[in-house]
Design a protein around this motif. Structure first.
Motif, PDB file in Angstrom:
ATOM      1  N   PRO A   1     -89.256 -31.181 -17.475  1.00 27.15           N
ATOM      2  CA  PRO A   1     -88.122 -32.104 -17.349  1.00 27.15           C
ATOM      3  C   PRO A   1     -86.799 -31.352 -17.441  1.00 27.15           C
ATOM      4  CG  PRO A   1     -89.668 -32.843 -19.015  1.00 27.15           C
ATOM      5  CD  PRO A   1     -90.051 -31.451 -18.656  1.00 27.15           C
ATOM      6  N   LYS A   2     -85.769 -31.904 -16.833  1.00 24.38           N
ATOM      7  CA  LYS A   2     -84.438 -31.299 -16.867  1.00 24.38           C
ATOM      8  C   LYS A   2     -83.554 -31.967 -17.906  1.00 24.38           C
ATOM      9  CE  LYS A   2     -84.454 -29.682 -12.121  1.00 24.38           C
ATOM     10  NZ  LYS A   2     -83.738 -29.676 -10.842  1.00 24.38           N
ATOM     11  N   VAL A   3     -84.164 -32.517 -18.942  1.00 23.31           N
ATOM     12  CA  VAL A   3     -83.446 -33.178 -20.032  1.00 23.31           C
ATOM     13  C   VAL A   3     -84.065 -32.684 -21.337  1.00 23.31           C
ATOM     14  CG1 VAL A   3     -82.970 -35.419 -21.089  1.00 23.31           C
ATOM     15  CG2 VAL A   3     -82.965 -35.202 -18.624  1.00 23.31           C
ATOM     16  N   PRO A   4     -83.287 -32.443 -22.385  1.00 23.05           N
ATOM     17  CA  PRO A   4     -83.865 -31.999 -23.656  1.00 23.05           C
ATOM     18  C   PRO A   4     -84.899 -32.985 -24.194  1.00 23.05           C
ATOM     19  CG  PRO A   4     -81.479 -31.801 -23.699  1.00 23.05           C
ATOM     20  CD  PRO A   4     -81.830 -32.555 -22.440  1.00 23.05           C
ATOM     21  N   ALA A   5     -85.995 -32.460 -24.682  1.00 19.61           N
ATOM     22  CA  ALA A   5     -87.099 -33.281 -25.186  1.00 19.61           C
ATOM     23  C   ALA A   5     -86.654 -34.227 -26.289  1.00 19.61           C
ATOM     24  CB  ALA A   5     -88.219 -32.384 -25.687  1.00 19.61           C
ATOM     25  N   SER A   6     -85.762 -33.783 -27.134  1.00 17.94           N
ATOM     26  CA  SER A   6     -85.355 -34.597 -28.277  1.00 17.94           C
ATOM     27  C   SER A   6     -84.674 -35.902 -27.870  1.00 17.94           C
ATOM     28  CB  SER A   6     -84.412 -33.791 -29.174  1.00 17.94           C
ATOM     29  OG  SER A   6     -83.254 -33.414 -28.443  1.00 17.94           O
ATOM     30  N   GLN A   7     -84.188 -35.977 -26.642  1.00 19.25           N
ATOM     31  CA  GLN A   7     -83.493 -37.179 -26.189  1.00 19.25           C
ATOM     32  C   GLN A   7     -84.427 -38.280 -25.702  1.00 19.25           C
ATOM     33  OE1 GLN A   7     -80.450 -36.310 -23.324  1.00 19.25           O
ATOM     34  NE2 GLN A   7     -79.505 -34.750 -24.602  1.00 19.25           N
ATOM     35  N   ILE A   8     -85.642 -37.917 -25.267  1.00 20.19           N
ATOM     36  CA  ILE A   8     -86.442 -38.925 -24.577  1.00 20.19           C
ATOM     37  C   ILE A   8     -87.919 -38.992 -24.917  1.00 20.19           C
ATOM     38  CG2 ILE A   8     -85.020 -39.176 -22.524  1.00 20.19           C
ATOM     39  CD1 ILE A   8     -86.843 -37.034 -21.240  1.00 20.19           C
ATOM     40  N   PHE A   9     -88.530 -37.919 -25.362  1.00 21.26           N
ATOM     41  CA  PHE A   9     -89.980 -37.874 -25.441  1.00 21.26           C
ATOM     42  C   PHE A   9     -90.531 -37.779 -26.847  1.00 21.26           C
ATOM     43  CE2 PHE A   9     -89.263 -36.228 -21.147  1.00 21.26           C
ATOM     44  CZ  PHE A   9     -90.143 -37.020 -20.437  1.00 21.26           C
ATOM     45  N   ALA A  10     -91.780 -38.152 -26.963  1.00 23.97           N
ATOM     46  CA  ALA A  10     -92.590 -37.911 -28.150  1.00 23.97           C
ATOM     47  C   ALA A  10     -93.929 -37.404 -27.648  1.00 23.97           C
ATOM     48  CB  ALA A  10     -92.776 -39.197 -28.951  1.00 23.97           C
ATOM     49  N   PRO A  11     -94.575 -36.461 -28.322  1.00 29.43           N
ATOM     50  CA  PRO A  11     -95.864 -35.946 -27.856  1.00 29.43           C
ATOM     51  C   PRO A  11     -96.863 -37.074 -27.622  1.00 29.43           C
ATOM     52  CG  PRO A  11     -95.049 -34.626 -29.669  1.00 29.43           C
ATOM     53  CD  PRO A  11     -94.133 -35.820 -29.547  1.00 29.43           C
ATOM     54  N   GLY A  12     -97.584 -36.984 -26.500  1.00 26.63           N
ATOM     55  CA  GLY A  12     -98.605 -37.970 -26.178  1.00 26.63           C
ATOM     56  C   GLY A  12     -98.086 -39.238 -25.542  1.00 26.63           C
ATOM     57  N   LEU A  13     -96.800 -39.323 -25.308  1.00 25.12           N
ATOM     58  CA  LEU A  13     -96.197 -40.515 -24.731  1.00 25.12           C
ATOM     59  C   LEU A  13     -96.585 -40.632 -23.259  1.00 25.12           C
ATOM     60  CD1 LEU A  13     -94.165 -42.796 -25.389  1.00 25.12           C
ATOM     61  CD2 LEU A  13     -92.398 -41.287 -24.530  1.00 25.12           C
ATOM     62  N   PRO A  14     -97.113 -41.787 -22.817  1.00 29.94           N
ATOM     63  CA  PRO A  14     -97.466 -41.924 -21.404  1.00 29.94           C
ATOM     64  C   PRO A  14     -96.221 -42.058 -20.534  1.00 29.94           C
ATOM     65  CG  PRO A  14     -97.877 -43.973 -22.558  1.00 29.94           C
ATOM     66  CD  PRO A  14     -97.446 -42.971 -23.590  1.00 29.94           C
ATOM     67  N   VAL A  15     -96.242 -41.384 -19.392  1.00 28.48           N
ATOM     68  CA  VAL A  15     -95.135 -41.438 -18.440  1.00 28.48           C
ATOM     69  C   VAL A  15     -95.710 -41.573 -17.039  1.00 28.48           C
ATOM     70  CG1 VAL A  15     -93.607 -40.026 -19.875  1.00 28.48           C
ATOM     71  CG2 VAL A  15     -95.026 -38.925 -18.159  1.00 28.48           C
ATOM     72  N   GLN A  16     -94.865 -41.899 -16.089  1.00 29.76           N
ATOM     73  CA  GLN A  16     -95.243 -41.961 -14.684  1.00 29.76           C
ATOM     74  C   GLN A  16     -94.432 -40.910 -13.950  1.00 29.76           C
ATOM     75  OE1 GLN A  16     -93.973 -45.441 -12.510  1.00 29.76           O
ATOM     76  NE2 GLN A  16     -95.813 -45.388 -11.277  1.00 29.76           N
ATOM     77  N   VAL A  17     -95.088 -40.147 -13.073  1.00 29.26           N
ATOM     78  CA  VAL A  17     -94.424 -39.087 -12.325  1.00 29.26           C
ATOM     79  C   VAL A  17     -94.454 -39.447 -10.846  1.00 29.26           C
ATOM     80  CG1 VAL A  17     -94.487 -36.650 -11.686  1.00 29.26           C
ATOM     81  CG2 VAL A  17     -95.093 -37.335 -14.012  1.00 29.26           C
ATOM     82  N   THR A  18     -93.304 -39.358 -10.189  1.00 32.70           N
ATOM     83  CA  THR A  18     -93.231 -39.603  -8.748  1.00 32.70           C
ATOM     84  C   THR A  18     -92.894 -38.298  -8.042  1.00 32.70           C
ATOM     85  OG1 THR A  18     -92.484 -41.854  -9.131  1.00 32.70           O
ATOM     86  CG2 THR A  18     -92.107 -40.957  -6.936  1.00 32.70           C
ATOM     87  N   ILE A  19     -93.753 -37.926  -7.099  1.00 33.94           N
ATOM     88  CA  ILE A  19     -93.543 -36.740  -6.272  1.00 33.94           C
ATOM     89  C   ILE A  19     -93.190 -37.272  -4.883  1.00 33.94           C
ATOM     90  CG2 ILE A  19     -94.543 -34.641  -5.327  1.00 33.94           C
ATOM     91  CD1 ILE A  19     -96.678 -34.905  -7.573  1.00 33.94           C
ATOM     92  N   LYS A  20     -91.964 -37.094  -4.487  1.00 35.34           N
ATOM     93  CA  LYS A  20     -91.475 -37.681  -3.233  1.00 35.34           C
ATOM     94  C   LYS A  20     -91.825 -39.158  -3.258  1.00 35.34           C
ATOM     95  CE  LYS A  20     -91.543 -33.455  -0.564  1.00 35.34           C
ATOM     96  NZ  LYS A  20     -92.029 -32.771   0.612  1.00 35.34           N
ATOM     97  N   ASP A  21     -92.675 -39.621  -2.357  1.00 34.84           N
ATOM     98  CA  ASP A  21     -93.031 -41.031  -2.297  1.00 34.84           C
ATOM     99  C   ASP A  21     -94.404 -41.304  -2.875  1.00 34.84           C
ATOM    100  OD1 ASP A  21     -90.642 -41.749  -1.116  1.00 34.84           O
ATOM    101  OD2 ASP A  21     -91.395 -41.288   0.886  1.00 34.84           O
ATOM    102  N   GLN A  22     -94.996 -40.315  -3.567  1.00 30.98           N
ATOM    103  CA  GLN A  22     -96.320 -40.487  -4.154  1.00 30.98           C
ATOM    104  C   GLN A  22     -96.172 -40.620  -5.648  1.00 30.98           C
ATOM    105  OE1 GLN A  22     -98.531 -37.057  -2.959  1.00 30.98           O
ATOM    106  NE2 GLN A  22     -98.372 -37.526  -0.811  1.00 30.98           N
ATOM    107  N   GLN A  23     -97.136 -41.278  -6.305  1.00 34.27           N
ATOM    108  CA  GLN A  23     -97.106 -41.429  -7.750  1.00 34.27           C
ATOM    109  C   GLN A  23     -98.357 -40.813  -8.352  1.00 34.27           C
ATOM    110  OE1 GLN A  23     -96.640 -45.494  -8.806  1.00 34.27           O
ATOM    111  NE2 GLN A  23     -94.588 -45.639  -7.986  1.00 34.27           N
ATOM    112  N   THR A  24     -98.206 -40.194  -9.547  1.00 29.61           N
ATOM    113  CA  THR A  24     -99.361 -39.656 -10.275  1.00 29.61           C
ATOM    114  C   THR A  24     -99.337 -40.165 -11.695  1.00 29.61           C
ATOM    115  OG1 THR A  24     -98.157 -37.672 -10.924  1.00 29.61           O
ATOM    116  CG2 THR A  24     -99.423 -37.562  -8.890  1.00 29.61           C
TER     117      THR A  24
END
Length: 102
Positions: free
Chosen positions: A79-102
Motif C-alpha cells: 500500500p502507498k499509505v502508512p499501515a498505522s493509518q488504516i490496517f490491522a493484521p488479518g483485516l480482510p480487504v478487497q483488491v482491484t487490479i484494473k477492472d478485475q477483483q481479487t
C-alpha cells in the motif's frame, strides 16, 4: 482453527499460534489470492485496496503464475499509505487490479 480453541471450553495445543507480534514501524503488505480465471498481473502494476469505505492505492510487488503448494496463486501488494493509518493484521480487504477483483 485456533479461534475455536479460544472459546470457553476450548483447549490449546502445544505450538498453536494465537498471535503475531509485528513491530509498529514494519512494512505493511497485502496478500491476495487470484481466482483461476484472472490473468497474472505484472510487478509494478497499480491496484486499489478497498477497506470499509476507503480506497487506498497500492502497487504489486510480487506476482507469479505458478500456484503455491495449496494450488492457489497469490500476489503481494504494498500500500502507498502508512499501515498505522488504516490496517490491522488479518483485516480482510478487497483488491482491484484494473477492472478485475481479487
Amino acid at each position: 482453527p485456533v479461534a475455536e480453541k479460544l472459546k470457553p471450553g476450548g483447549k490449546l495445543e502445544a505450538f498453536d499460534k494465537i498471535a503475531t507480534i509485528v513491530p509498529p514501524d514494519s512494512e505493511l503488505i497485502v496478500q491476495a489470492t487470484l481466482p483461476d480465471s484472472t490473468a497474472t498481473p505484472k510487478v509494478g502494476e497499480p491496484v486499489v485496496i478497498k477497506i470499509t469505505n476507503m480506497q487506498i492505492p497500492g502497487i504489486i510487488t510480487e506476482a507469479s503464475p505458478i500456484p503455491g503448494a495449496d494450488g492457489k496463486r497469490r500476489i503481494i501488494i504494498t500500500p502507498k499509505v502508512p499501515a498505522s493509518q488504516i490496517f490491522a493484521p488479518g483485516l480482510p480487504v478487497q483488491v482491484t487490479i484494473k477492472d478485475q477483483q481479487t
